[in-house]
Design an enzyme around this catalytic site. Structure first.
Site, short mmCIF file in Angstrom:
data_model
loop_
_atom_site.label_atom_id
_atom_site.label_comp_id
_atom_site.label_asym_id
_atom_site.label_seq_id
_atom_site.Cartn_x
_atom_site.Cartn_y
_atom_site.Cartn_z
N ALA A 82 88.73 165.69 96.92
CA ALA A 82 88.98 164.94 95.71
C ALA A 82 88.82 163.56 96.42
O ALA A 82 89.38 162.69 96.53
CB ALA A 82 89.52 165.58 95.19
N SER A 125 83.22 158.93 105.84
CA SER A 125 81.76 158.94 105.48
C SER A 125 81.76 157.40 106.72
O SER A 125 81.92 156.67 107.20
CB SER A 125 82.27 158.11 104.05
OG SER A 125 80.12 157.76 103.90
N TYR A 150 84.52 151.60 97.59
CA TYR A 150 84.84 152.71 97.91
C TYR A 150 84.54 152.79 99.33
O TYR A 150 85.49 153.52 100.63
CB TYR A 150 83.93 153.18 97.51
CG TYR A 150 82.74 154.47 98.35
CD1 TYR A 150 81.84 154.26 99.67
CD2 TYR A 150 83.59 155.78 98.04
CE1 TYR A 150 81.54 155.65 99.95
CE2 TYR A 150 82.67 156.85 99.12
CZ TYR A 150 82.30 157.05 100.17
OH TYR A 150 81.71 158.22 100.50
N LYS A 154 87.85 154.53 102.07
CA LYS A 154 87.26 155.97 103.23
C LYS A 154 88.21 155.57 103.89
O LYS A 154 88.88 156.34 105.42
CB LYS A 154 86.06 155.94 103.51
CG LYS A 154 85.02 156.15 102.43
CD LYS A 154 85.97 158.17 102.68
CE LYS A 154 85.69 158.91 101.13
NZ LYS A 154 86.56 160.25 100.52
C1 WQD Z 1 69.66 156.21 100.25
C2 WQD Z 1 68.52 155.08 100.82
C3 WQD Z 1 68.36 153.02 99.02
C4 WQD Z 1 67.86 155.44 95.46
C5 WQD Z 1 75.64 156.59 100.04
C6 WQD Z 1 77.14 156.12 100.53
C7 WQD Z 1 77.35 157.36 101.69
C8 WQD Z 1 77.68 158.78 100.82
C9 WQD Z 1 76.36 158.96 100.38
C10 WQD Z 1 79.31 159.88 99.17
C11 WQD Z 1 68.53 153.69 100.71
C12 WQD Z 1 67.03 154.30 98.88
C13 WQD Z 1 68.33 155.08 97.02
C14 WQD Z 1 67.11 155.35 94.80
C15 WQD Z 1 65.85 153.47 96.80
N1 WQD Z 1 78.27 158.66 99.29
N2 WQD Z 1 66.98 154.66 97.27
N3 WQD Z 1 66.29 154.48 95.72
O1 WQD Z 1 73.15 153.93 100.07
O2 WQD Z 1 73.11 155.85 102.24
O3 WQD Z 1 75.20 156.02 101.23
O4 WQD Z 1 75.48 158.03 99.06
O5 WQD Z 1 79.72 160.03 99.76
O6 WQD Z 1 79.02 157.26 101.72
O7 WQD Z 1 77.37 155.23 100.96
O8 WQD Z 1 72.72 157.08 99.84
O9 WQD Z 1 71.03 157.83 98.57
O10 WQD Z 1 72.28 156.02 97.47
O11 WQD Z 1 70.55 155.42 99.56
O12 WQD Z 1 65.64 153.22 97.79
O13 WQD Z 1 66.84 155.21 93.92
O14 WQD Z 1 67.67 155.25 99.38
O15 WQD Z 1 68.12 152.00 99.38
O16 WQD Z 1 67.68 153.20 101.69
P1 WQD Z 1 73.69 155.61 100.49
P2 WQD Z 1 71.61 156.50 98.43
#
Ligand code: WQD
Length: 345
Positions: A82, A125, A150, A154
């Site tokens: 949570a 994370s 965020y 963590k």
């Molecule tokens: C992945 C890649 C974006 C959306 C975050 C948190 C992590 C966890 C997972 C919670 C990146 C690219 C994304 C889009 C894109 N969160 N992208 N267009 O940022 O690696 O991790 O989410 O548990 O703690 O930090 O994941 O899926 O947002 O992005 O190009 O519309 O996809 O730039 O390179 P991220 P993400």
């Protein structure tokens, strides 16, 4: 054993609840339904044919948390999911994140400190590493100044647990640092349910492919990587759920080597955004509409896990591929659309 799963109607929590039940554990779920719905409880029940014990409860209510643990004083382990988890939202509303992710953690740990033996799994994370200096990333990589509130919750959360388990030897804890969780249960009864415009890549891809989003914006293709787009370690949520069962059983069976252990949970493989798109198109036989857009602030260039410790010490290894995860995500998206628009062909 009786396992409390906080946030158990969330994305990773629900898949972990299924995996726990399928290993014969009795699952108790607390969720405040702020980022999930009771439909998820139905989905879990459809898969395992037994409904977890569910209590709607907001962990920010210290008295309610204490009352819950007084009633359920026979809990053998807690897996704590949570929390609020949207990076961008945390920048806009930091106090919501510090209250919801940290105050609640202290309330739970205060209850565990009253127990003779407490076993605690913390959902952490890879964001704690920021842009790591060395790849693949090991658990010894330095924790960098957080890029968002965020990520800071963590980091601070892990420090709170470290300090608490140091003085309360009755509490044994494991922090699991997830890389990028994706995919859905193969039954398509549960999956990721982002509310509003998806922040994460995979739900944005599946919603674009399903026609709910006009086009996917790829946030930058001028990074110093092979194809110019960012690289991440995308791990199937089913593999992630299994890791949580292995981790809580490690503590229940007293196999832990110290009171606080940390493990990276990834596949050990990195894929770029364009490689994810290409794989999605291949497994779904669809053409994805996407455009190259500006970089997103706060994105790290490259992050993928060194999984040796999880493989050798935890005894867990990711088994499922990127293609299998994307296939399951697409099947889940189609199921959502059928349920939402049953008459849509
Ligand atoms: C992945 C890649 C974006 C959306 C975050 C948190 C992590 C966890 C997972 C919670 C990146 C690219 C994304 C889009 C894109 N969160 N992208 N267009 O940022 O690696 O991790 O989410 O548990 O703690 O930090 O994941 O899926 O947002 O992005 O190009 O519309 O996809 O730039 O390179 P991220 P993400």
């Amino acid at each position: 054993m009786k396992i409390l799963v906080t946030g158990g109607l969330g994305f990773i929590g629900s898949h972990t609840a299924v995996a726990l039940q399928q290993k014969g554990h009795e699952v108790y779920i607390i969720d405040n339904l702020s980022n999930s719905s009771l439909q998820v409880l139905e989905g879990i029940t459809k898969i395992t044919i037994s409904s977890p014990n569910f209590t709607k409860l907001d962990l920010r209510n210290k008295e309610a948390v204490s009352a819950y643990f007084n009633v359920h004083s026979d809990i053998d382990g807690v897996i704590h999911f949570a929390a609020s988890k949207a990076v961008g939202e945390s920048v806009q509303n930091p106090l919501l994140y510090y209250e919801n992710n940290l105050n609640t953690l202290t309330y739970i740990l205060q209850e565990l400190s009253k127990m003779e033996n407490a076993n605690f799994i913390f959902s952490s994370s890879c964001t704690v590493y920021g842009q790591a200096d060395e790849l693949p990333i090991t658990e010894n990589a330095p924790v960098k100044p957080a890029e968002s509130p965020y990520g800071n919750t963590k980091q601070i959360g892990e420090e709170i647990i470290r300090d608490t388990t140091y003085i309360n030897s009755n509490i044994k804890a494991i922090a699991l640092r997830y890389f990028n969780p994706i995919g859905a249960h193969p039954s398509a009864e549960i999956g990721e349910l982002p509310i509003g415009v998806p922040q994460n890549l995979i739900p944005f891809i599946t919603q674009t492919a399903a026609g709910h989003r006009e086009i996917l914006s790829v946030f930058g293709n001028d990074y110093p990587t092979e194809d110019g787009t960012c690289i991440r370690d995308y791990i199937h949520v089913m593999d992630l759920a299994e890791a949580h069962v292995v981790a809580i059983e490690r503590l229940l069976n007293r196999k832990n080597q110290s009171n606080f252990e940390i493990f990276n949970l990834g596949t050990g493989k990195g894929n770029s955004v364009l490689e994810v798109i290409e794989t999605f198109e291949k497994v779904t036989q669809t053409k994805l509409a996407y455009q190259i857009a500006n970089r997103r602030e706060g994105d790290v260039i490259e992050a993928y896990a060194n999984t040796d410790k999880a493989n050798q010490v935890l005894g867990w290894k990711a088994k499922l591929s990127l293609a299998e995860a994307l296939e399951s995500a697409w099947k889940w998206q189609q199921k959502i659309d059928q349920n939402k628009y049953p008459n849509k062909k």
